[in-house]
Design a protein around this motif. Structure first.
Motif, PDB file in Angstrom:
ATOM      1  N   THR A 797      19.893   0.570   1.971  1.00 15.35           N
ATOM      2  CA  THR A 797      21.115   0.127   1.305  1.00 15.35           C
ATOM      3  C   THR A 797      20.851  -0.576  -0.017  1.00 15.35           C
ATOM      4  N   LYS A 798      19.613  -0.649  -0.451  1.00 13.84           N
ATOM      5  CA  LYS A 798      19.294  -1.367  -1.686  1.00 13.84           C
ATOM      6  C   LYS A 798      19.387  -0.437  -2.891  1.00 13.84           C
ATOM      7  N   ASP A 799      19.805  -1.034  -4.024  1.00 21.49           N
ATOM      8  CA  ASP A 799      19.820  -0.334  -5.317  1.00 21.49           C
ATOM      9  C   ASP A 799      20.650   0.940  -5.286  1.00 21.49           C
ATOM     10  N   ASN A 800      21.763   0.900  -4.606  1.00 18.19           N
ATOM     11  CA  ASN A 800      22.620   2.077  -4.525  1.00 18.19           C
ATOM     12  C   ASN A 800      23.902   1.935  -5.344  1.00 18.19           C
ATOM     13  N   PHE A 801      24.067   0.800  -6.013  1.00 20.85           N
ATOM     14  CA  PHE A 801      25.291   0.533  -6.765  1.00 20.85           C
ATOM     15  C   PHE A 801      25.033   0.634  -8.269  1.00 20.85           C
ATOM     16  N   SER A 802      25.985   1.221  -9.006  1.00 22.06           N
ATOM     17  CA  SER A 802      25.921   1.221 -10.461  1.00 22.06           C
ATOM     18  C   SER A 802      27.339   1.297 -11.018  1.00 22.06           C
ATOM     19  N   THR A 803      27.497   0.968 -12.277  1.00 21.06           N
ATOM     20  CA  THR A 803      28.816   0.932 -12.891  1.00 21.06           C
ATOM     21  C   THR A 803      29.094   2.196 -13.696  1.00 21.06           C
ATOM     22  N   VAL A 804      30.373   2.391 -13.995  1.00 19.77           N
ATOM     23  CA  VAL A 804      30.814   3.468 -14.880  1.00 19.77           C
ATOM     24  C   VAL A 804      31.810   2.863 -15.872  1.00 19.77           C
ATOM     25  N   GLN A 805      32.149   3.629 -16.870  1.00 20.02           N
ATOM     26  CA  GLN A 805      33.203   3.215 -17.779  1.00 20.02           C
ATOM     27  C   GLN A 805      34.500   3.907 -17.362  1.00 20.02           C
ATOM     28  N   TYR A 806      35.577   3.155 -17.359  1.00 20.30           N
ATOM     29  CA  TYR A 806      36.853   3.765 -16.999  1.00 20.30           C
ATOM     30  C   TYR A 806      37.982   3.082 -17.760  1.00 20.30           C
ATOM     31  N   LYS A 807      39.085   3.801 -17.922  1.00 17.37           N
ATOM     32  CA  LYS A 807      40.264   3.283 -18.596  1.00 17.37           C
ATOM     33  C   LYS A 807      41.496   3.653 -17.788  1.00 17.37           C
ATOM     34  N   GLN A 808      42.311   2.659 -17.496  1.00 11.85           N
ATOM     35  CA  GLN A 808      43.555   2.910 -16.769  1.00 11.85           C
ATOM     36  C   GLN A 808      44.636   3.348 -17.757  1.00 11.85           C
ATOM     37  N   ILE A 809      45.185   4.533 -17.559  1.00 10.10           N
ATOM     38  CA  ILE A 809      46.301   5.009 -18.371  1.00 10.10           C
ATOM     39  C   ILE A 809      47.610   4.494 -17.784  1.00 10.10           C
ATOM     40  N   ASN A 810      47.720   4.575 -16.498  1.00 11.41           N
ATOM     41  CA  ASN A 810      48.846   4.025 -15.735  1.00 11.41           C
ATOM     42  C   ASN A 810      48.397   4.004 -14.273  1.00 11.41           C
ATOM     43  N   PRO A 811      49.208   3.526 -13.348  1.00  7.36           N
ATOM     44  CA  PRO A 811      48.748   3.453 -11.952  1.00  7.36           C
ATOM     45  C   PRO A 811      48.372   4.777 -11.317  1.00  7.36           C
ATOM     46  N   THR A 812      48.740   5.903 -11.940  1.00  7.95           N
ATOM     47  CA  THR A 812      48.442   7.209 -11.352  1.00  7.95           C
ATOM     48  C   THR A 812      47.334   7.964 -12.077  1.00  7.95           C
ATOM     49  N   GLN A 813      46.737   7.378 -13.135  1.00 10.34           N
ATOM     50  CA  GLN A 813      45.769   8.132 -13.934  1.00 10.34           C
ATOM     51  C   GLN A 813      44.709   7.212 -14.535  1.00 10.34           C
ATOM     52  N   TYR A 814      43.434   7.661 -14.410  1.00  5.15           N
ATOM     53  CA  TYR A 814      42.303   6.921 -14.966  1.00  5.15           C
ATOM     54  C   TYR A 814      41.351   7.909 -15.637  1.00  5.15           C
ATOM     55  N   TRP A 815      40.832   7.523 -16.779  1.00  5.51           N
ATOM     56  CA  TRP A 815      39.753   8.268 -17.425  1.00  5.51           C
ATOM     57  C   TRP A 815      38.441   7.602 -17.062  1.00  5.51           C
ATOM     58  N   VAL A 816      37.528   8.364 -16.476  1.00  2.00           N
ATOM     59  CA  VAL A 816      36.243   7.823 -16.030  1.00  2.00           C
ATOM     60  C   VAL A 816      35.125   8.557 -16.757  1.00  2.00           C
ATOM     61  N   SER A 817      34.213   7.811 -17.355  1.00  2.00           N
ATOM     62  CA  SER A 817      33.114   8.427 -18.114  1.00  2.00           C
ATOM     63  C   SER A 817      31.801   7.728 -17.775  1.00  2.00           C
ATOM     64  N   ASN A 818      30.732   8.204 -18.422  1.00  2.00           N
ATOM     65  CA  ASN A 818      29.398   7.657 -18.192  1.00  2.00           C
ATOM     66  C   ASN A 818      28.950   7.871 -16.745  1.00  2.00           C
ATOM     67  N   LEU A 819      29.296   9.044 -16.197  1.00  2.00           N
ATOM     68  CA  LEU A 819      28.917   9.357 -14.825  1.00  2.00           C
ATOM     69  C   LEU A 819      27.433   9.721 -14.768  1.00  2.00           C
ATOM     70  N   PRO A 820      26.762   9.481 -13.634  1.00  2.74           N
ATOM     71  CA  PRO A 820      25.327   9.772 -13.523  1.00  2.74           C
ATOM     72  C   PRO A 820      25.051  11.272 -13.517  1.00  2.74           C
ATOM     73  N   ASP A 821      23.872  11.645 -13.926  1.00  2.00           N
ATOM     74  CA  ASP A 821      23.495  13.066 -13.936  1.00  2.00           C
ATOM     75  C   ASP A 821      22.819  13.479 -12.641  1.00  2.00           C
ATOM     76  N   GLN A 822      22.880  12.613 -11.627  1.00  3.13           N
ATOM     77  CA  GLN A 822      22.363  12.915 -10.300  1.00  3.13           C
ATOM     78  C   GLN A 822      23.509  12.838  -9.295  1.00  3.13           C
ATOM     79  N   PRO A 823      23.422  13.545  -8.170  1.00  7.88           N
ATOM     80  CA  PRO A 823      24.484  13.465  -7.159  1.00  7.88           C
ATOM     81  C   PRO A 823      24.722  12.021  -6.718  1.00  7.88           C
ATOM     82  N   ALA A 824      25.985  11.646  -6.585  1.00  9.99           N
ATOM     83  CA  ALA A 824      26.359  10.282  -6.208  1.00  9.99           C
ATOM     84  C   ALA A 824      27.812  10.308  -5.739  1.00  9.99           C
ATOM     85  N   TRP A 825      28.356   9.114  -5.502  1.00  9.40           N
ATOM     86  CA  TRP A 825      29.730   8.978  -5.036  1.00  9.40           C
ATOM     87  C   TRP A 825      30.497   8.061  -5.978  1.00  9.40           C
ATOM     88  N   LEU A 826      31.674   8.506  -6.394  1.00  9.50           N
ATOM     89  CA  LEU A 826      32.572   7.669  -7.175  1.00  9.50           C
ATOM     90  C   LEU A 826      33.516   6.963  -6.209  1.00  9.50           C
TER      91      LEU A 826
END
Length: 904
Positions: A797-826
């Motif tokens: 369970t160690k070192d499994n967390f990382s951040t991303v950049q995101y912007k809330q457009i409204n409560p129903t929509q978010y732009w998410v960027s800077n995703l990892p180039d390896q398989p992971a979970w958002l």
């Protein structure tokens, strides 16, 4: 000269009646004329930032009234009143205090009196009869409690109700474009205020139409159908999204712990007394004062002293309608309360669980009967002086019924405390808004109406956290719903939930306290002051405010997800391991029934770990069939006690009383409990034909007890030696002889519990066996046997967390960027709902992380995604339909006005 005298008499009556309404109005609603936001209880308070948020199209995802956000299909009809807030603020830059008076309070109170006057006037032309009948409708304990409690939507619907009845009756009596438009406008306004009351009105109008016996039935039905279809098309902006929403999966386990809302007795409804008057604290009811009893004879008197047979018949019919409504308004209380409780249990019937809404047609009918009685007094009392004295006495009696409100002794909106307490609101909002980063605020016990929360800084009420499964699992019993605060897990859940501030304002709904309440509050303060993850903020508020040492963002990355075959007791073990952080990795519970586990078959081997907590591959294999499992509630014959999945705290407590401490998942199927030997459940399970099947039953029992399962002509008894863990019992194979397989389950001991059962064709059973083995070999698997195994798992369970950049457009929509180039979970920590998805890839694997949040599998091939609540796409089409019809109606009105002007 006589004519002038008549006009003068009429003018004097009008002035007298106007004063009769105006004086109590000003005294009771004095707070309307004083400065302040009038935000209390359920009355909304929209800060300037909130008002800007309201000037938008309807959003199907809302977190203003729901922790962690929820779909708002079923309250979307409230969009128009709140949009008016945003529109008028945008155009005129006016505040919440002005808007709530303009949109809710004044229309509710004034239209209520005016509409009742018009309704009674259709059946009684006597001016005094109309006055007293509409006075009773405009000033009574039920309506005053609505306004005082800030139930502005229901209060507005109450005010619109009689006027809407009048316009519809006029339309049914005389078809004209003018009558049609008036009926359409008022009914649409009522639907926009409260759909439940609008539906009650539809039935009430039908009853009144039958009583009056006006017109031809087929013609009336055709006109009424035209009207309702027109309103339905106008309401397309919420009807289309609501009825095309499909299934909704979320975490909320809002079980009814209070046993229902049966606080109204038959005597309350008969005498038009709201039992929370005047304290207006839920659960603190008062008996009906003796002087309310005299109302009922005033309703009957018109029947006794009437001279005309036709009027007596009409009065008798309305009196029968009044008695029927009084019986319905008492809800689930005796006598025959089971009938109403059964109706509420039907699909969508829960919308009417609060039977007090039937007070609205009840009081209107009572006001009409009252007017008949007053009208009769003129013929019964011959001398004018005595008649004036009688009418003055009746008026004084009506004032006595509501004297606490006249004296200003109410304690909510009408209590006069309209200024945000000690400027606490301003101080807190400055702190929250001053920090632009995402962070939720947790209010103990609940968020007061005037305190701050917006899209980027949602507010959470602690008294609703027991509805969230992870928090509910930390609660022992069902009475202390804040028990999770004392759990060692509390800080970790605060962090994972993105909670930045913890606030303890006074509970404005609680008007009375006792030593036990004070003791509980002091214990809470002491616990929070000693909680390691909280530090006190000294910002000059009248109550404690804490800041957490850290909170996770709304959207982040977890490199690994853990598929748990077991219950939530894993948290108790992991939290004891030094350095363990709950948010580093997510947890998928195989037995929560929220997702199709087959979607996990082809992920990157490093992105998933399987954890068997005292369970094995056979348990994983049975999870394969979660979509086929049958709830105990499906039994066609049942002597056991049934609890739904939403009753988790209740059934967990019932097991605890039997010495079974469990945190098991229930596949969303609930449980059936039996404490009497010999109690049975019988099922008819659908089979596809004559082929071989297995039957699997998931159950538990107290030690020394067992269950008997009968299927395919065979009976056998089974027991579970580890009661805290539900056990699968597999029976078969056996051959089905037809389209149904009969199953009988019998309690053979002092206590047994059945969770679910499933009929599985042999070929599918074998397929599930291969699937479970392949899954266990593809991903790393850890089987917990002792504490050493927990320590081994903690290393993953160690070192499994990382951040991303995101912007809330409204409560129903978010732009998410800077995703990892390896398989992971958002990970997205709003409530889990299958409607959330990626615009770019709608086949993405979407799981319920921690059995409550959203988790999305990333294959490492994209650096950005758009996270979107997909049902929101329907809103544009729905809004276009509504606007088109509204535009057409506008054109028709314009043409009519032009035609009228040309004629002149």
């Amino acid at each position: 000269m006589r004519k002038g005298k008549g006009v003068g008499m009429k003018g004097s009556k009008s002035i007298l009646i106007l004063l009769g309404f105006a004086l109590p109005f000003v005294l009771i609603y004095r707070s309307f004329f004083l400065p302040g936001p009038l935000a209390w209880g359920d009355a909304p308070f929209f800060a300037p930032l909130n008002l800007k948020e309201l000037f938008n199209p309807p959003f199907l995802w809302n977190f203003r009234n729901d922790n962690f956000g929820m779909p708002q299909y079923y309250i979307l009809w409230l969009y128009l009143p709140t949009f008016l807030y945003g529109l008028l603020n945008h155009l005129l830059d006016v505040s919440n205090g002005f808007l709530i008076r303009l949109i809710f309070y004044f229309p509710a109170t004034i239209f209520g009196i005016f509409g009742a006057w018009k309704f009674i006037g259709k059946f009684n032309e006597n001016i005094y009869g109309k006055f007293f009948g509409s006075f009773l409708y405009g000033f009574n304990t039920y309506f005053l409690m609505l306004v005082d409690g800030g139930q502005v939507g229901v209060a507005l619907a109450y005010g619109l109700f009689p006027l809407t009845v009048v316009t519809i009756l006029n339309f049914l009596e005389n078809f004209s474009v003018s009558n049609y438009l008036w009926a359409l406008g008022t009914l649409f306004a009522l639907f926009s205020a409260d759909i439940r009351i609008a539906l009650i009105l539809v039935v009430f109008v039908g009853a009144v139409w039958v009583i009056t016996g006006n017109g031809r039935i087929k013609l009336s039905l055709a006109r009424f159908l035209l009207l309702t279809l027109s309103v339905a098309v106008l309401c397309s902006y919420w009807i289309i999204p609501t009825f095309s929403s499909g299934s909704i999966n979320n975490l909320n386990i809002a079980g009814n712990l209070s046993g229902g809302n049966n606080f109204i007795s038959l005597s309350n409804s008969l005498f038009l007394f709201q039992p929370h008057f005047p304290l207006n604290e839920f659960g603190k009811t008062s008996p009906t004062p003796f002087y309310f009893v005299f109302l009922l004879p005033l309703f009957f008197a018109g029947l006794i002293i009437k001279d005309k047979i036709s009027s007596q018949r009409r009065t008798l019919k309305f009196l029968m309608l009044f008695l029927l409504l009084a019986f319905i308004a008492k809800g689930g209380s005796e006598p025959l309360g089971q009938f109403y409780s059964w109706l509420v249990s039907l699909p969508e019937g829960v919308a009417f669980r609060d039977s007090s809404k039937f007070y609205i047609p009840l009081i209107l009918t009572g006001g009409l009967l009252f007017s008949f009685t007053v009208n009769s007094l003129g013929g019964f009392i011959k001398r004018r002086l005595f008649l004036i004295m009688a009418l003055a006495g009746v008026y004084g009696y009506l004032l006595i019924l509501i004297y606490p409100a006249i004296l200003g002794n109410l304690s909510g909106v009408l209590g006069g405390e309209n200024v945000a307490r000690n400027n606490d609101y301003q101080k807190i909002s400055q702190v929250i808004v001053g920090n632009p980063d995402f962070g939720r605020s947790l209010y103990l016990e609940e968020k007061p109406a005037e305190f701050f929360g917006n899209w980027g800084h949602p507010a959470i009420s602690a008294d609703n956290l027991y509805k969230e499964r992870p928090f509910a699992s930390m609660i022992v019993g069902k009475y202390d719903l804040f028990n999770y605060i004392y759990s060692p897990q509390f800080c970790q859940w605060l962090n994972l939930s993105g909670i930045k501030y913890v606030l303890l304002p006074q509970n404005e709904r609680k008007k009375t306290t006792d030593p036990k309440d004070e003791e509980s509050h002091q214990k809470l303060l002491e616990t929070l002051s000693n909680t390691s993850c909280l530090s006190a903020l000294n910002i000059g508020t009248s109550f404690p405010v804490y800041k957490t040492t850290g909170n996770m963002p709304l959207i982040f990355i977890q490199k690994k997800m853990v598929l748990v075959v077991g219950g939530e007791d894993i948290y108790n073990k992991l939290i004891q391991i030094p350095g363990f952080i709950l948010g580093n990795q997510g947890f998928i519970f195989a037995e929560d029934g929220k997702i199709d586990l087959r979607k996990l078959s082809d992920l990157d081997p490093k992105s998933l770990v399987i954890l068997f907590d005292k369970k094995g591959t056979p348990d994983l294999k049975l999870s394969y069939f979660s979509n086929l499992m049958v709830s105990p509630a499906r039994a066609y014959f049942n002597q056991w006690k049934i609890y739904s999945s939403s009753d988790y705290l209740i059934w967990k407590y019932e097991l605890l009383k039997q010495g079974i401490d469990t945190k098991e998942m229930d596949f969303g199927k609930g449980v059936a409990l039996s404490t009497i030997p010999g109690e049975k459940m019988k099922f008819d399970l659908a089979a596809s034909g004559q082929e071989d099947y297995f039957l699997a039953v998931r159950f538990s029992n107290a030690l020394g007890s067992n269950i008997q399962i009968g299927v395919a002509g065979q009976e056998a008894e089974y027991t579970n030696l580890t009661p805290e863990q539900f056990k699968w019992q597999i029976i078969g194979p056996f051959k089905s002889e037809g389209k149904n397989v009969k199953v009988e389950i019998t309690n053979k001991g002092k206590f047994s519990v059945v969770n679910t059962l499933v009929l599985i064709p042999v070929k599918d059973f074998q397929e599930a066996d291969s699937w479970a083995k392949d899954l266990s070999s593809r991903y790393e698997s850890i089987r917990i046997k002792d504490d050493k195994d927990w320590a081994q798992f903690a290393q993953l369970t160690k070192d499994n967390f990382s951040t991303v950049q995101y912007k809330q457009i409204n409560p129903t929509q978010y732009w998410v960027s800077n995703l990892p180039d390896q398989p992971a979970w958002l990970v997205f920590t709003d409530h889990f709902d299958t409607g959330w998805n990626f615009v770019e890839d709608q086949n993405v694997v979407h799981i319920a992380d921690y059995n409550g949040f959203n988790g999305f599998y990333l294959n490492g091939k994209s650096s950005k995604v758009t996270l979107y609540y997909m049902p929101q796409r329907r809103v544009k089409l729905a809004a276009e339909v509504s606007l088109s019809v509204a535009g057409l109606i506008g054109v028709v009105i314009s043409l009519l006005l032009i035609r009228r002007r040309l004629k002149r």
